[in-house]
Enzyme design. Sequence first.
Site, PDB file in Angstrom:
ATOM      1  N   ASP A  18       0.766  -1.140  -0.099  1.00 33.20           N
ATOM      2  CA  ASP A  18       0.016  -0.118   0.090  1.00 33.20           C
ATOM      3  C   ASP A  18       0.850   1.328   0.081  1.00 33.20           C
ATOM      4  OD1 ASP A  18      -2.407   1.675   0.352  1.00 33.20           O
ATOM      5  OD2 ASP A  18      -1.800   1.684   2.562  1.00 33.20           O
ATOM      6  N   ASP A  20       0.078   4.838   0.902  1.00 28.72           N
ATOM      7  CA  ASP A  20      -0.163   6.013   2.141  1.00 28.72           C
ATOM      8  C   ASP A  20      -0.031   5.298   3.355  1.00 28.72           C
ATOM      9  OD1 ASP A  20      -0.780   7.920   0.025  1.00 28.72           O
ATOM     10  OD2 ASP A  20      -2.680   7.655   0.508  1.00 28.72           O
ATOM     11  N   GLY A  68      -7.507   4.096   3.734  1.00 31.67           N
ATOM     12  CA  GLY A  68      -7.514   2.610   2.893  1.00 31.67           C
ATOM     13  C   GLY A  68      -8.716   2.480   2.066  1.00 31.67           C
ATOM     14  N   SER A 146      -5.704   5.485  -4.169  1.00 34.31           N
ATOM     15  CA  SER A 146      -5.465   7.143  -4.399  1.00 34.31           C
ATOM     16  C   SER A 146      -5.277   7.480  -5.749  1.00 34.31           C
ATOM     17  CB  SER A 146      -4.239   7.917  -3.499  1.00 34.31           C
ATOM     18  OG  SER A 146      -4.012   9.136  -3.974  1.00 34.31           O
TER      19      SER A 146
END
Length: 991
Positions: A18, A20, A68, A146
């Site tokens: 992931d 961020d 998330g 994102s």
Amino acid sequence: MEQHDDMHDSGFDAVLFDLDGVVTRTAELHATAWTELFDGFFEQRRRELGESHRPFDPATDYLALVDGKPRYEGVRSVLADRGIDLPEGDPTDDPGRASVHGLAARKDALFVERLREDGVQVFASTLALIRDLRAHGVKVGVVTSSRNGREVLRAAGLEGCFDARVDGLDAAALGLAGKPDPAPFFECARRLGAAPARSVVVEDAAPGVMAGRRGGFGLVVGVDRGGNREALVRNGADAVVADLGEVDVSQLAERLGAKRESVLAWRVEQEGFDPAREHEVESLFTLANGYLGVRGTLEAPLPGSRADLFVAGLYDRKHPDLPYSETEFLTEERGDYPYSELVPAPFPFRLALTVDGEPLGLVGSHARELRRVLDLRRGVLSAQIRYETGTDVRTRVRTWRCASLDDLHLLLQEVAIHLENHSGTVELDTALAVPDLEARHPHLVPLPADDVPPGLDVRRFRTTASGLELCLVSRATLVGGGRNDVRWRVAATIGQTLTFRRTVSVFTSRDGAAPLEAALDHALAQSWDRFDDALAAHVARWKDLWERADISVPGRPATEQALRFHAYHLSSAADHDPRVSVGARALSGRAYEGHVFWDAEIFMLPFHIHTRPGVARTMLRYRHHTLDGARRRARSMGCRGACYAWESTVTGADVTPRTIRLATTGAEIPIFTGTQQIHVTAGVAHGIWRYWEATRDEAFLRDHGVEMLIETARFWTSRASREGPRLHIRGVVGPDEYHHSVDDNAYTNHMARFNLERAVDAVAWMEARSPEAWEALAGRLGVSADEPHEWTEAARDLHVPGPNAEGVIEQFEGFFDLEEYPLPSRERFKAPVSRLFDWKRINELQLLKQADVLMLFYLFPDAFPREAVAASYRYYEPRTDHGSSLSPGVHAAVAARLGLREDAERYWRESLFLDLSNRMGNSTLGVHPACMGATWQALVFGFLGVHFSDDGPAVAQDAAARLPERWREVALQLLWRGRSYPLSVERRKPR
Ligand code: IFM
């Protein structure tokens, strides 16, 4: 079937990060942007509407509500949490609009502003791990919800660090659902050419962890930057670290390896579709609960599928067109007997699915990926199929189903249809109609069902000769749809998942006089709100069962998997109805027509005695239930007492075919087993005694056991013929079925003597323990005071062949004089079926189909001198072709006790993988539960040499030395006289 090698494989293909919070320190930027967004928005609501809302908390609200998720999902969550209703809007909404998408756009603008002003920091430890992974040749991907993913990577200077990237823009372009759906991770794995099961997901947010878990990724690592550990674990993280500096490449590999081992050892998987193996897969994936069994056929059966439901005890007159033990064997009708064949009934999980009018199934070329998993731990069969209709129009279908162990009349099924990159009309038909009922299920005549409540699909049948009724009631709903229906037509939008659930209620007239009413009541009593609870109750039963039945062999996942596969089938084949026992192929296929053989007591029973003694009692009570049939059979042979049927169904009448006919040539072959394989009777007595010794179940012995022991002993006294001082048993077939009409088969005579002696013991016990009950029983059966003495004398006089000068026990009188047959190694374990056609010739040869004399050492390991066991093993082993699945396990047990480790392991593996690898080529017509029981016994009584005393079970002194070569340890538990005893053996450290 996918075979996992026990060679430890801890390698992995890829790690998917992931962005961020895992790679970049953007969580703070996001949290700040979200806080600014809602501070402004709540203030606006206060001014304009006078509302007061709790301010957005950048720590708790961030983690719980937005982290998330795709941005608009985050907005929805916060609005729902604060009880604010806003129009959805659409992705083109400008940031000023008060809609879900408007707020999402506003948040995005705020984030980009922050990004440009503050820049992005990277977690140095993550970067170090990424570099290390790549240096080790592991592919690395980044997956973020994102839409600014690219911009963040650019700002952080990480553009060249990943082999693949899937961000919010990619997901939108492909129509992928966002986390917690695994679709973005799947896409990234696909781009990397990595298998999800061999890939690691690293996530800091609960939805991402859940996505990794749902997608079946090999390992899911959670990164808890503060306060999120519990949520990460709850949502499926295998491990949680505070920072990725805590793990290195080798640790990841090790953890993934360990996880794969433990997961794979609990499941049987089938990747893809192989028409040549489909019938075998259907057998292996059978779901059963002792009351019924359903083969593992795909939900949309193919034209040739053997899609059958079997209900224990539902027999009908033999249908001559259906095969017997092999597809090429046909047998004639067996007179007027109405219970000669277990009825194959219609498949209860059937459904038909179309998308935009295109049928989805394996026929045609739409199916792209197919993966089926039998979850042994939970007793659940699931499938995932990806279809492509038109050009790149993708639909993913996931199904699971189970036969409830908690409510034996209940089947549960769920099907989730996900339109990956298109919108369309989904049609689902859950009707149970079978297109070719007469050909596929010739025993069943459909009956009308009146007054059926709307929304249910009801099928009612009557068997042609036995007149039994079978009712299936299917009830289906679309989750969130609020109604029951049989056929559904739903317009679905891109990215949407439609989830249907179904229950099927199964009743027969064996359950009560009104099966239709019972099935309808049962169906209507199910509530969709309790669907998950029904699944949980089923899983809880399996959990209880595994607490008793599991065997762990650390570091040997393939062995554990196969042992669990055996325990799964043995356990799900039997339950609590004393009118039925377990057939040669349980409830998993048509072979042997559902008949009960000696397999039940001699091979399967010990597993149940030491894991679920209640089931063992039920199986023995079946023999009591059929005792009158056994009495009639003895009378028909001119004998007294009771002779159990070689092949038995409902009444105890023998249903063994007298001939089989070859479907190809029409040639007829006589079958002698039905009239001559009488050792089954002593096998029942042996089972009774073994159960009694292990449980001390006095009620059973008094009310059922003693009567059976008396009647079977009487049979032997009358069946044996007195010739001078000795009694002989002539004209039999022993366990080795290649020789008929033989005299004094060592196994049969030894077992008969055991039977006679135990009858004497049982009567003495009952006279002393329950004199009144004994008086009543003796009166009813007409047992005189002298009769037990007659049994003692018969046991004494019976000729029981012992070892000759070389220590070998002769299988039957004259066996040593038969012609030698040099058995080619290619025929071992692969006995040509045609051998049986040469029945006259094989009678003249020293060639065995299966263990015969060795059965004695298997059942009575301490009763013979070791030299006799060794000499007999050396004599018979090379002369045996193992044409029966029962044979390798017996050889493994005897070889293990003799310390012949190589032989023991070789035979044990044959037995262990007999179905999983379809070693005999006939798993297509059902699995082999007797072989599974033999495998279990070979491990417990052979390798471990378990013996019992008043102190409980104990392994042999030299058990550690006998363990298969590559085993470190084995651990299991055995029930003995009401207590569970843990047993374990470690190499060089026996306990
Ligand atoms: O009972 C067995 C027999 O020993 C060999 N033939 C198959 C039967 C059913 O499993």
